[in-house]
Scaffold this motif. Structure first.
Motif, PDB file in Angstrom:
ATOM      1  N   ALA A 329       0.729  -1.262   0.145  1.00 26.79           N
ATOM      2  CA  ALA A 329      -0.063  -0.166   0.051  1.00 26.79           C
ATOM      3  C   ALA A 329       0.897   1.277   0.058  1.00 26.79           C
ATOM      4  CB  ALA A 329      -0.975  -0.013   1.106  1.00 26.79           C
ATOM      5  N   VAL A 330       0.378   2.205  -0.745  1.00 24.83           N
ATOM      6  CA  VAL A 330       1.075   3.456  -0.757  1.00 24.83           C
ATOM      7  C   VAL A 330       0.634   4.484   0.246  1.00 24.83           C
ATOM      8  CG1 VAL A 330       1.778   5.222  -2.132  1.00 24.83           C
ATOM      9  CG2 VAL A 330       1.458   3.492  -3.184  1.00 24.83           C
ATOM     10  N   GLU A 349       8.616   0.442   3.533  1.00 23.82           N
ATOM     11  CA  GLU A 349      10.211   0.744   3.815  1.00 23.82           C
ATOM     12  C   GLU A 349      10.647   1.528   2.823  1.00 23.82           C
ATOM     13  OE1 GLU A 349      12.574  -3.305   2.332  1.00 23.82           O
ATOM     14  OE2 GLU A 349      11.752  -3.080   4.361  1.00 23.82           O
ATOM     15  N   ASP A 350      10.099   2.507   1.788  1.00 18.91           N
ATOM     16  CA  ASP A 350      10.936   3.120   0.937  1.00 18.91           C
ATOM     17  C   ASP A 350      10.123   4.364   0.560  1.00 18.91           C
ATOM     18  OD1 ASP A 350       8.950   2.313  -0.858  1.00 18.91           O
ATOM     19  OD2 ASP A 350      10.400   0.512  -1.571  1.00 18.91           O
ATOM     20  N   ARG A 364      15.107   5.872  -5.373  1.00 17.46           N
ATOM     21  CA  ARG A 364      14.357   5.270  -4.438  1.00 17.46           C
ATOM     22  C   ARG A 364      15.266   5.327  -3.117  1.00 17.46           C
ATOM     23  NH1 ARG A 364      13.211  -1.103  -5.220  1.00 17.46           N
ATOM     24  NH2 ARG A 364      12.648  -0.383  -6.927  1.00 17.46           N
ATOM     25  N   ILE A 365      14.484   5.673  -2.039  1.00 21.09           N
ATOM     26  CA  ILE A 365      15.397   5.849  -0.807  1.00 21.09           C
ATOM     27  C   ILE A 365      14.822   4.603   0.328  1.00 21.09           C
ATOM     28  CG2 ILE A 365      15.750   7.415   1.289  1.00 21.09           C
ATOM     29  CD1 ILE A 365      15.091   9.599  -0.845  1.00 21.09           C
ATOM     30  N   THR A 371       8.602   1.498   8.452  1.00 19.99           N
ATOM     31  CA  THR A 371       7.436   2.239   7.507  1.00 19.99           C
ATOM     32  C   THR A 371       7.432   3.927   7.518  1.00 19.99           C
ATOM     33  OG1 THR A 371       6.158   0.107   7.732  1.00 19.99           O
ATOM     34  CG2 THR A 371       4.969   1.876   6.901  1.00 19.99           C
ATOM     35  N   CYS A 372       7.421   4.128   6.265  1.00 23.35           N
ATOM     36  CA  CYS A 372       7.169   5.719   6.054  1.00 23.35           C
ATOM     37  C   CYS A 372       5.728   5.966   6.269  1.00 23.35           C
ATOM     38  CB  CYS A 372       7.920   5.956   4.725  1.00 23.35           C
ATOM     39  SG  CYS A 372       7.897   7.934   4.733  1.00 23.35           S
TER      40      CYS A 372
END
Length: 617
Positions: A329-330, A349-350, A364-365, A371-372
């Motif tokens: 999920a975004v 995680e990115d 990509r970070i 979780t961001c």
């Protein structure tokens, strides 16, 4: 209000691919189109120029896909809630429409496959159903059905039709491997179990040789069983020593007779079909779940669990990444201020940075195992500020992804919302414990200016007024608080019987608008906290995302009903609806030039729409 008379939003591009669907990536026999699932949608993408068509009809996530040998039909099955039927849809490829909807299986359709002459479709139900049904494609009716496996064995996982005989297909799964024969006269299917001797395997995938002589079975233990289809006996099993780590997840046979093998650890191999000796090998990031051959297999496409698509040439056997997207999920999206070319999204995680016009990620970070939850661009474009569930605020450079600043212990129970001031000197953050904190950015660090206490539950959203003097925070307790971030006091509170999901300031009028789980969009007076207007934001499910255009004339919403809606602010009516999302819409943003709209969803999709009300200036 949401009737068919409301104009449709023009869809421009979709980023996304559900790599968790076994054999979900297919090449159409015309050799010009890739076919793959995303949420409840089937996407047809032209290989040459990336042009996309969409098949809508499923009510939940697509679980399996198959293309008929002639290319006339596509079949897809879905998952559903316990106690409900899971539909199989046959699509007319040329018309891009639903040809038939078939409903017999419960909860999930595990696999589907067409007979070589397109006359029949075989479908396999999931673990709670465990039945096999043969359908007549022309009459759209079930011919016959049967339990997929014997009581003494586990459930069935996959099914595949013979390449030459429309009355024969094979099923396999946990301790079960069967060849089925269709008796059309008596409307029955008869199963013969294959004898594998002492070998007890869970078969994840099967591939039948072109002449129907052998069945190749990929197993969870990392070996491949070769079964003689006529005698139903085990011919060989390998490789003996170097087994595929985390199991064989997908098999394909090349014209040469060699096997393409994808494994759970990301190893992708060409091996000899006789002794299973590897001939060529490459290591990919995540589990290989799909292999799609194009033409005479001089070119093929590979899909992974991490929602990546690769193109391979057989001769050089090098992986070319052609598509990547979020596999989960975004959680949020942010537009780069002052430009309509860049935006960023965050997931488990990115953080990924994208160019609006090209469906390829620029950066990509990754922060492993974290979780961001939220992110924002600082208005000077020099940094991305991000909120994380480990209680830290991380600031990254948007060009290199370099970590510029980390604020430890920003919130005890995770940072859940974040926003930056226009002057780029402050960050406002919200946490799971309900506190709002104001941070001052310094040349070589940061300092906490104030902790604002007023909420009793998770802060879901923070927005800052254009003059940097006030901010508003929305909480899951049903309260929105307007704060003075110069004097650090609360100015006003609005309360509703809902879990607030999002809040926005109107750029010209002293109003805020909110939305949440009560499905309402409410206008509030920011001075006295009174409700001015209430709109029915959704007919089903929460409204999760909202954004107001820079001229304040329109706003957009998206939520659990999977719809993107454009509203006229003054009239309070829907002007356009977008219907391409296959999962709940999680966030939505309008580009600063009022020409493009970006929405994200729980199935990992990112969709670019043409915004229907461009600025007149």
């Amino acid at each position: 209000m949401e009737s068919n008379c409301v104009p449709r939003l023009e869809l421009e591009t979709v980023w996304g691919f559900n790599g968790h669907v076994p054999s979900g990536l297919r090449v159409h026999p015309d050799k010009e189109h890739l076919i793959y699932p995303l949420g409840s949608t089937i996407i047809l993408k032209r290989i040459k120029d990336g042009k996309q068509d969409f098949l809508h009809g499923h009510t939940n996530n697509v679980s399996c896909v198959s293309v008929s040998k002639s290319g006339s039909y596509i079949a897809s099955g879905q998952v559903n809630f316990m106690g409900f039927k899971a539909v199989v849809i046959i699509w007319d490829y040329a018309q891009r429409t639903v040809y038939a909807q078939l409903q017999l299986h419960k909860a999930k359709v595990e696999a589907v496959d067409f007979s070589p002459d397109d006359r029949y479709l075989v479908s396999l139900g999931g673990q709670d159903d465990d039945s096999i049904v043969v359908w007549n494609v022309e009459t759209k009716q079930a011919v016959c059905g049967s339990p997929a496996s014997a009581n003494s064995t586990g459930h069935c996982l996959t099914v595949q039709y013979s390449n030459t005989d429309s009355n024969v297909f094979v099923s396999a799964g946990s301790g079960t491997l069967r060849v089925w024969e269709l008796d059309l006269l008596n409307r029955k299917i008869k199963a013969t179990d294959c004898q594998t001797g002492k070998l007890k395997r869970i078969v994840k995938c099967i591939e039948i040789s072109e002449d129907d002589q052998f069945i190749y079975c990929g197993t969870t233990t990392g070996d491949i069983m070769k079964i003689n289809m006529k005698t139903r006996l085990l011919a060989s099993c390998g490789p003996v020593k170097a087994k595929y780590s985390l199991g064989v997840s997908i098999l394909r046979i090349l014209k040469s007779g060699n096997l393409l093998v994808g494994s759970g650890c990301g190893t992708f191999t060409v091996c000899c079909a006789d002794n299973f000796k590897p001939l060529k090998e490459v290591q990919l990031d995540k589990a290989v779940t799909s292999i799609a051959l194009r033409g005479e297999a001089q070119q093929f496409f590979v899909g992974t669990e991490a929602a990546q698509m690769y193109r391979f040439g057989y001769d050089d056997f090098k992986a070319e990444l052609i598509s990547s997207s979020h596999s989960r999920a975004v959680n949020g999206a942010a537009m780069c201020f002052g430009t309509s070319e860049l935006f960023a999204t965050c997931s488990e995680e990115d953080i990924r940075v994208w160019h609006v016009d090209r469906p390829k990620e620029l950066l990509r970070i990754t922060v492993p195992n974290m979780t961001c939850t939220s992110l924002d661009f600082m208005t000077d474009g020099h940094s991305i500020i991000s909120a994380w569930n480990d209680g830290k605020i991380r600031v990254f450079a948007p060009e290199s992804g370099r970590l510029m600043l980390i604020i430890h212990n920003a919130h005890k129970t995770g940072v859940t919302a974040i926003a930056g001031t226009r002057d780029c000197k402050k960050i406002i953050s919200g946490g799971g414990e309900g506190q709002v904190r104001v941070w001052e950015l310094q040349p070589h660090g940061h300092r906490l200016l104030e902790t604002l206490k007023g909420h009793k539950a998770t802060v879901a959203c923070i927005k800052i007024r254009g003059d940097d003097k006030e901010c508003v925070s929305a909480s899951c307790e049903g309260a929105c608080i307007i704060w003075d971030i110069v004097r650090f006091v609360s100015l006003q509170m609005v309360i509703a019987n809902t879990l607030f999901k999002t809040v926005c300031y109107h750029p010209d009028i002293n109003q805020i608008i909110t939305s949440g789980t009560d499905r309402k969009v409410v206008y509030w007076d920011a001075y006295d906290g009174s409700a001015i207007r209430e709109l029915e934001g959704s007919q089903s499910g929460a409204v999760n995302g909202m954004h107001i255009s820079h001229d304040g004339r329109h706003f957009v919403t998206g939520g659990d009903d999977k719809l993107v809606k454009v509203w006229d602010y003054m009239d309070g009516v829907i002007t356009h609806i977008g219907t391409a999302h296959g999962g709940s819409v999680t966030s939505i943003k309008i580009c600063s030039n009022n020409r493009t709209l970006i929405s994200t969803s729980a199935d990992g999709a990112i969709i670019r729409w043409r915004f229907p009300h461009p600025s007149t200036s």
